[in-house]
Motif scaffolding. Sequence first.
Motif, PDB file in Angstrom:
ATOM      1  N   LEU A 217       0.830  -1.208   0.000  1.00  8.25           N
ATOM      2  CA  LEU A 217       0.000   0.000   0.000  1.00  8.25           C
ATOM      3  C   LEU A 217       0.865   1.258   0.000  1.00  8.25           C
TER       4      LEU A 217
ATOM      5  N   TRP B 156       1.828   1.188  -7.800  1.00  9.50           N
ATOM      6  CA  TRP B 156       0.419   1.187  -8.206  1.00  9.50           C
ATOM      7  C   TRP B 156      -0.064   2.502  -8.812  1.00  9.50           C
TER       8      TRP B 156
ATOM      9  N   ILE C 187      -2.618   5.600   1.510  1.00  5.67           N
ATOM     10  CA  ILE C 187      -3.026   5.771   0.114  1.00  5.67           C
ATOM     11  C   ILE C 187      -2.992   7.246  -0.261  1.00  5.67           C
TER      12      ILE C 187
ATOM     13  N   LEU D  56     -10.520   0.184  -1.285  1.00  8.48           N
ATOM     14  CA  LEU D  56      -9.647  -0.103  -0.155  1.00  8.48           C
ATOM     15  C   LEU D  56     -10.473  -0.768   0.937  1.00  8.48           C
TER      16      LEU D  56
ATOM     17  N   MET E 182      -7.620  -2.852  -3.794  1.00  9.46           N
ATOM     18  CA  MET E 182      -6.640  -2.923  -2.709  1.00  9.46           C
ATOM     19  C   MET E 182      -7.290  -3.690  -1.559  1.00  9.46           C
TER      20      MET E 182
ATOM     21  N   THR F 250      -8.057  -5.713   1.741  1.00  4.45           N
ATOM     22  CA  THR F 250      -7.456  -5.717   3.073  1.00  4.45           C
ATOM     23  C   THR F 250      -7.897  -6.907   3.909  1.00  4.45           C
TER      24      THR F 250
ATOM     25  N   SER G  87     -11.400  -9.922  -5.194  1.00  2.00           N
ATOM     26  CA  SER G  87     -10.660  -8.840  -5.857  1.00  2.00           C
ATOM     27  C   SER G  87     -10.163  -9.236  -7.240  1.00  2.00           C
TER      28      SER G  87
ATOM     29  N   VAL H 161      -3.773  -4.969  -5.572  1.00  3.14           N
ATOM     30  CA  VAL H 161      -2.650  -4.719  -4.662  1.00  3.14           C
ATOM     31  C   VAL H 161      -2.955  -5.414  -3.342  1.00  3.14           C
TER      32      VAL H 161
ATOM     33  N   ASP I 100      -1.670  -6.333  -0.070  1.00  7.83           N
ATOM     34  CA  ASP I 100      -0.645  -6.068   0.946  1.00  7.83           C
ATOM     35  C   ASP I 100      -0.961  -6.909   2.178  1.00  7.83           C
TER      36      ASP I 100
END
Length: 375
Positions: A27, A33, A58, A105, A130, A132, A141, A167, A169
């Motif tokens: 992130l 990204w 972000i 996110l 992104m 989580t 995703s 992404v 993370d």
Amino acid sequence: MNESDVQTIEVALGARRYPVWIGRGLLGDSARWRARLRGRHALVVSNTTVAPLYLERIAQGLDGLHWSSFLLDDGEAHKTFGNVGRALEALATSGATRDACVIALGGGVVGDLAGFAAACWMRGIDFIQMPTTLLAMVDSSVGGKTGVNLPAGKNLVGAFHQPRAVVADIDTLATLPDREYRAGLAEVVKGAAIGDATFFAWLEANTDALVRRHTTTLVEAIARKVRYKAGVVARDETEQGERALLNLGHTFGHALETAGNYTALLHGEAVAIGMLLAARLSERLGMSEAPDTARLQQLLDRLGLPVARPAGMAPEQLLALMRLDKKNTAGTLRLILWRGIGKAQIVTGVEETAVLETLAEATSVNAASGRATAS
């Protein structure tokens, strides 16, 4: 960021391709990204749980752009048309043009809703996932399914809209509550149960490390599941055939979620119960053997997942909800069943009597533990 520590998996859809990055510190790796953003406008869609933890990270990567944020309350119950409308209003207020990007996110709810809003704004703009949560990283995703729920059922409205990048993370998993983390493991098991008996055996051998969130083991599990799904999506983007296999347990699971008003069970918990019900139905229909069902139940149980229908959800109610599933055709049930571990199959015209008998098997919620247990 050491590039050797990041796993990159490419989702290839003809001439269209996008990366899935899996690793630590991603992130904050905005050099990676931000290159996927093509315009001057961005809208970050998140929720009230995730945003306080990661939105600032972000924001630093969006410095110099015209960006804003839109926050949902946390939970599946907020994946609604009303919130899609509010996200679109946020895009309008920001002056977002056709080269704008929506950044999702959060977990699967955020990703599904943000992606649907991106698909609708000016008939489709870019978005970046992104995730989580573990469940979102390994499943929602990747593949471009977006949408919202209706009171009548889950994900009945949506669109296929592929992200520009994913992404993942894994540092975000450190703040993920144990119940949410275990729910994500259900989707990992699902991928192995559908089409990879070797991966299933690997999960059985590495259960303890996965429960402990051992970094190397976790990255490997995520990468193996994403590679499998990326291959299926590449061959069948809009679910005309093989991709439907990824819904093992989902017809049962979505009915369970809807019956619980999207609050009684997490998605991964419903999928875990649904997979086991699908395995039991397959066994009832003579498609599979009891030892495979037992292995699935044991793995789910060792991962701390529920393995039975919660009390208070009547078989008849669940069957009525299953009839609304998107995979059904010509008024008949179309389910994803299996012929044993790693051998999922689409089965049409499933007899409702067999489904009811499977749903009616003695199950209850253990009040002391809060976990579902099978008799």
